[in-house]
Design an enzyme around this catalytic site. Sequence first.
Site, PDB file in Angstrom:
ATOM      1  N   ASN A  49       0.829  -1.201   0.000  1.00  0.00           N
ATOM      2  CA  ASN A  49       0.000   0.000   0.000  1.00  0.00           C
ATOM      3  C   ASN A  49       0.866   1.254   0.000  1.00  0.00           C
ATOM      4  O   ASN A  49       2.010   1.237   0.463  1.00  0.00           O
ATOM      5  CB  ASN A  49      -0.922   0.009   1.219  1.00  0.00           C
ATOM      6  CG  ASN A  49      -1.907  -1.157   1.185  1.00  0.00           C
ATOM      7  OD1 ASN A  49      -2.272  -1.627   0.123  1.00  0.00           O
ATOM      8  ND2 ASN A  49      -2.314  -1.616   2.355  1.00  0.00           N
ATOM      9  N   VAL A  50       0.294   2.350  -0.481  1.00  0.00           N
ATOM     10  CA  VAL A  50       1.043   3.607  -0.600  1.00  0.00           C
ATOM     11  C   VAL A  50       0.436   4.700   0.262  1.00  0.00           C
ATOM     12  O   VAL A  50       0.770   5.871   0.119  1.00  0.00           O
ATOM     13  CB  VAL A  50       1.087   4.070  -2.084  1.00  0.00           C
ATOM     14  CG1 VAL A  50       1.828   3.060  -2.938  1.00  0.00           C
ATOM     15  CG2 VAL A  50      -0.321   4.309  -2.630  1.00  0.00           C
ATOM     16  N   ASP A  51      -0.454   4.329   1.197  1.00  0.00           N
ATOM     17  CA  ASP A  51      -1.245   5.324   1.939  1.00  0.00           C
ATOM     18  C   ASP A  51      -0.678   5.689   3.305  1.00  0.00           C
ATOM     19  O   ASP A  51      -1.190   6.577   3.979  1.00  0.00           O
ATOM     20  CB  ASP A  51      -2.685   4.815   2.117  1.00  0.00           C
ATOM     21  CG  ASP A  51      -2.722   3.389   2.669  1.00  0.00           C
ATOM     22  OD1 ASP A  51      -1.765   2.982   3.370  1.00  0.00           O
ATOM     23  OD2 ASP A  51      -3.711   2.686   2.396  1.00  0.00           O
ATOM     24  N   HIS A  65       6.166  -0.372  -2.717  1.00  0.00           N
ATOM     25  CA  HIS A  65       5.825   0.377  -3.930  1.00  0.00           C
ATOM     26  C   HIS A  65       5.858   1.886  -3.721  1.00  0.00           C
ATOM     27  O   HIS A  65       5.301   2.632  -4.524  1.00  0.00           O
ATOM     28  CB  HIS A  65       4.451  -0.067  -4.443  1.00  0.00           C
ATOM     29  CG  HIS A  65       4.432  -1.491  -4.882  1.00  0.00           C
ATOM     30  ND1 HIS A  65       3.308  -2.285  -4.801  1.00  0.00           N
ATOM     31  CD2 HIS A  65       5.415  -2.289  -5.398  1.00  0.00           C
ATOM     32  CE1 HIS A  65       3.586  -3.494  -5.245  1.00  0.00           C
ATOM     33  NE2 HIS A  65       4.865  -3.514  -5.614  1.00  0.00           N
ATOM     34  N   CYS A 141      16.105  21.241 -10.283  1.00  0.00           N
ATOM     35  CA  CYS A 141      16.600  21.097 -11.655  1.00  0.00           C
ATOM     36  C   CYS A 141      15.541  21.362 -12.708  1.00  0.00           C
ATOM     37  O   CYS A 141      15.804  21.186 -13.893  1.00  0.00           O
ATOM     38  CB  CYS A 141      17.185  19.703 -11.856  1.00  0.00           C
ATOM     39  SG  CYS A 141      15.915  18.399 -11.898  1.00  0.00           S
ATOM     40  N   SER A 179      -3.585  -9.755   0.325  1.00  0.00           N
ATOM     41  CA  SER A 179      -2.929  -9.494  -0.957  1.00  0.00           C
ATOM     42  C   SER A 179      -3.067 -10.709  -1.861  1.00  0.00           C
ATOM     43  O   SER A 179      -2.913 -11.854  -1.412  1.00  0.00           O
ATOM     44  CB  SER A 179      -1.445  -9.183  -0.758  1.00  0.00           C
ATOM     45  OG  SER A 179      -0.788  -9.085  -2.013  1.00  0.00           O
ATOM     46  N   SER A 180      -3.337 -10.470  -3.131  1.00  0.00           N
ATOM     47  CA  SER A 180      -3.404 -11.562  -4.100  1.00  0.00           C
ATOM     48  C   SER A 180      -2.014 -11.960  -4.590  1.00  0.00           C
ATOM     49  O   SER A 180      -1.853 -12.995  -5.227  1.00  0.00           O
ATOM     50  CB  SER A 180      -4.260 -11.153  -5.301  1.00  0.00           C
ATOM     51  OG  SER A 180      -3.648 -10.079  -5.997  1.00  0.00           O
ATOM     52  N   ILE A 205      -9.257 -13.065   1.092  1.00  0.00           N
ATOM     53  CA  ILE A 205     -10.480 -13.511   0.432  1.00  0.00           C
ATOM     54  C   ILE A 205     -10.198 -13.608  -1.062  1.00  0.00           C
ATOM     55  O   ILE A 205      -9.879 -12.608  -1.698  1.00  0.00           O
ATOM     56  CB  ILE A 205     -11.643 -12.544   0.696  1.00  0.00           C
ATOM     57  CG1 ILE A 205     -11.986 -12.540   2.192  1.00  0.00           C
ATOM     58  CG2 ILE A 205     -12.865 -12.934  -0.123  1.00  0.00           C
ATOM     59  CD1 ILE A 205     -13.090 -11.580   2.551  1.00  0.00           C
ATOM     60  N   GLY A 206     -10.295 -14.805  -1.604  1.00  0.00           N
ATOM     61  CA  GLY A 206      -9.997 -15.011  -3.016  1.00  0.00           C
ATOM     62  C   GLY A 206      -8.637 -15.640  -3.222  1.00  0.00           C
ATOM     63  O   GLY A 206      -7.810 -15.722  -2.309  1.00  0.00           O
TER      64      GLY A 206
END
Length: 240
Positions: A49-51, A65, A141, A179-180, A205-206
């Site tokens: 996650n990026v939050d 990430h 720059c 996470s998948s 889930i999944g």
Amino acid sequence: MRSERSQKRYWARSYVGWKKFLHAEPGPTHTAIAKLRLRGYVYDIITQNVDRLHHQAGDNAFELHGTTHEVICLNCSNITSRKEFQNRIKELNPEWALAVEDMEKGTGISSPGMQQRPDGDIEIDESFWQGRLQIPTCEWCDGVLKPNVVLFGDNLPKSRTEESLNMINEADALLVLGSSLMVLSAFRLAKTAHEAGKPIVIINIGATRADKLAKLKIECRTGEVLSRVINHGSLALPAP
């Protein structure tokens, strides 16, 4: 990143949505992981996650990430805070920023081309940003800026890959939560753990890409499982 139009479209929508993004709070999973870490059951935390919600919960998680809380220059790699970047957009586009504030207050009459969608997203007509929105460049720059995240199609920085793999190599086991593992940068970690003979437990889930590698797979919401482990009766974990 090759198109000024794409940059304007991205930053226009991102600028408008940033305040709502900041209102997000850690959930039961973030809280539970923080408690498990305090008790010594979890050491390294790697998040896709990026939050920065793990940080809000009290954990300095390794951001595989990157994070949207930072902005990076594509030319010199200088990193600045997203808060500073938001302020620079506002300074460069005072009338546009005022229209955004009017939209947020519900006075859309002065906010042409901006509509709140039922799913919470912001729809911004191209006429509202194309040609009138100025995007800040790097203060060092004058290079192009982007959120400090690995976007789709990007490669993970080599240093980040090596650091995450070192965490796996030093671990006794791997717990995968929500996470998948479909992206290679995440699946690589599970594959490395499996090849090293480390047990893998997955709560998701999944289907995940590493289901066949796991010693245990639990099809459930991560927050529900971890909250029970920590808070309920005989399932409560004593301090190690």
